[in-house]
Design an enzyme around this catalytic site. Structure first.
Site, PDB file in Angstrom:
ATOM      1  N   GLU A  45     100.654  21.534   7.708  1.00  0.00           N
ATOM      2  CA  GLU A  45      99.373  21.490   8.407  1.00  0.00           C
ATOM      3  C   GLU A  45      99.350  22.550   9.509  1.00  0.00           C
ATOM      4  O   GLU A  45     100.322  22.716  10.247  1.00  0.00           O
ATOM      5  CB  GLU A  45      99.178  20.100   9.014  1.00  0.00           C
ATOM      6  N   LYS A 111      89.909  17.734   6.434  1.00  0.00           N
ATOM      7  CA  LYS A 111      90.583  16.488   6.808  1.00  0.00           C
ATOM      8  C   LYS A 111      89.566  15.410   7.178  1.00  0.00           C
ATOM      9  O   LYS A 111      88.705  15.608   8.036  1.00  0.00           O
ATOM     10  CB  LYS A 111      91.514  16.762   7.986  1.00  0.00           C
ATOM     11  N   CYS A 145      97.985  15.149   6.645  1.00  0.00           N
ATOM     12  CA  CYS A 145      98.669  14.358   7.673  1.00  0.00           C
ATOM     13  C   CYS A 145      98.149  12.908   7.778  1.00  0.00           C
ATOM     14  O   CYS A 145      98.448  12.074   6.942  1.00  0.00           O
ATOM     15  CB  CYS A 145      98.579  15.091   9.007  1.00  0.00           C
TER      16      CYS A 145
END
Length: 259
Positions: A45, A111, A145
């Site tokens: 990331e 995300k 994540c």
């Protein structure tokens, strides 16, 4: 696009220089030279800066330096490359996963679950779409994540083969990282590949890496070390077929939608 029964993954876990795009890309270019052949290179990331909310400094356009670097690496090495980058678009900022092959952007994913514990939700806009795409005959689902903590968002209703999660997951919660990667592989009957960073970031958080690949049965594969920062593994469609022929969990899952 050609179908490959087996694909070679290279996982890169390293310690990015804080908010220093230029030096990080130069360094990555050097260590990638140790890769002789790969199908997909997977970076963590915000691989070019480290996980930062300093969007005025680190966010780039899609035609900026980092995406162009990914395009160049893809073309020079005849490989697909992916990872997440802070992207500025239409006066908004996104933590965006980008997958590039043959010098072209194959897929992007913004995300969905922003890490409010760190204030990410203040500086970035969440994505609103789950993404799957095909590469070399493999259906791939990218996540970033914190998305890993939300099984419904990862739920394999698309019959994907490989779940990719790129992260900056700190040392203090590394047991959760290991456990959740394994859980996502078991419940979704797919390979799960998680790529995390090393070192200490500008916020003083430490990272241990623990980049790993789990089989559709939840078994941890032993990755092969290329150098101090790169790991290699081959994954096979036959293993997915074998597991899904034995276990029919995906067929048995209930269907529902969010209200």
């Amino acid at each position: 696009m050609n179908f490959k029964n087996e694909i070679i993954l290279h996982l890169i876990e390293y310690s990015p220089i804080w908010e220093n795009n230029r030096e990080n890309l130069t360094y990555l270019s050097e260590i990638i030279k140790d890769i002789n052949y790969s199908d997909i290179i997977i970076l963590p990331e915000m691989f070019n800066t480290g996980f930062s909310n300093n969007v005025s400094k680190i966010a780039e356009k899609m035609d900026g330096k980092t995406v162009q670097w990914m395009i160049d690496i893809s073309l020079e090495n005849h490989v697909a490359i992916c990872g997440s980058v802070a992207i500025s678009e239409y006066d908004e900022h996104y933590n965006r996963f980008i997958f590039i092959a043959d010098g072209k952007i194959v897929a992007t994913y913004d995300k969905r679950h922003l890490f409010s514990f760190s204030g990410e939700n203040i500086f970035y806009k969440p994505g609103n779409s789950k993404v799957t795409f095909i590469y070399l005959g493999w259906k791939i689902c990218p996540m970033i994540c914190y998305d890993l903590r939300f099984p419904v968002w990862n739920r394999n209703t698309e019959n994907y083969d490989l779940l990719l999660n790129v992260a900056n997951w700190p040392k203090k919660r590394i047991e959760a990282w290991d456990t959740l990667l394994k859980a996502r592989s078991i419940e979704n009957l797919c390979y799960v590949c998680g790529v995390n960073r090393l070192g200490t970031d500008g916020n003083g958080l430490s990272y241990l890496g623990h980049s790993s690949i789990f089989t559709p049965e939840g078994k941890l594969l032993k990755v092969n070390k290329v150098n101090n920062f790169i790991y290699k593994q081959i994954i096979s469609q036959e293993e997915i077929k074998r597991c899904r022929n034995i276990y029919h969990f995906l067929e048995d899952q209930g269907h529902f939608q969010f209200l």
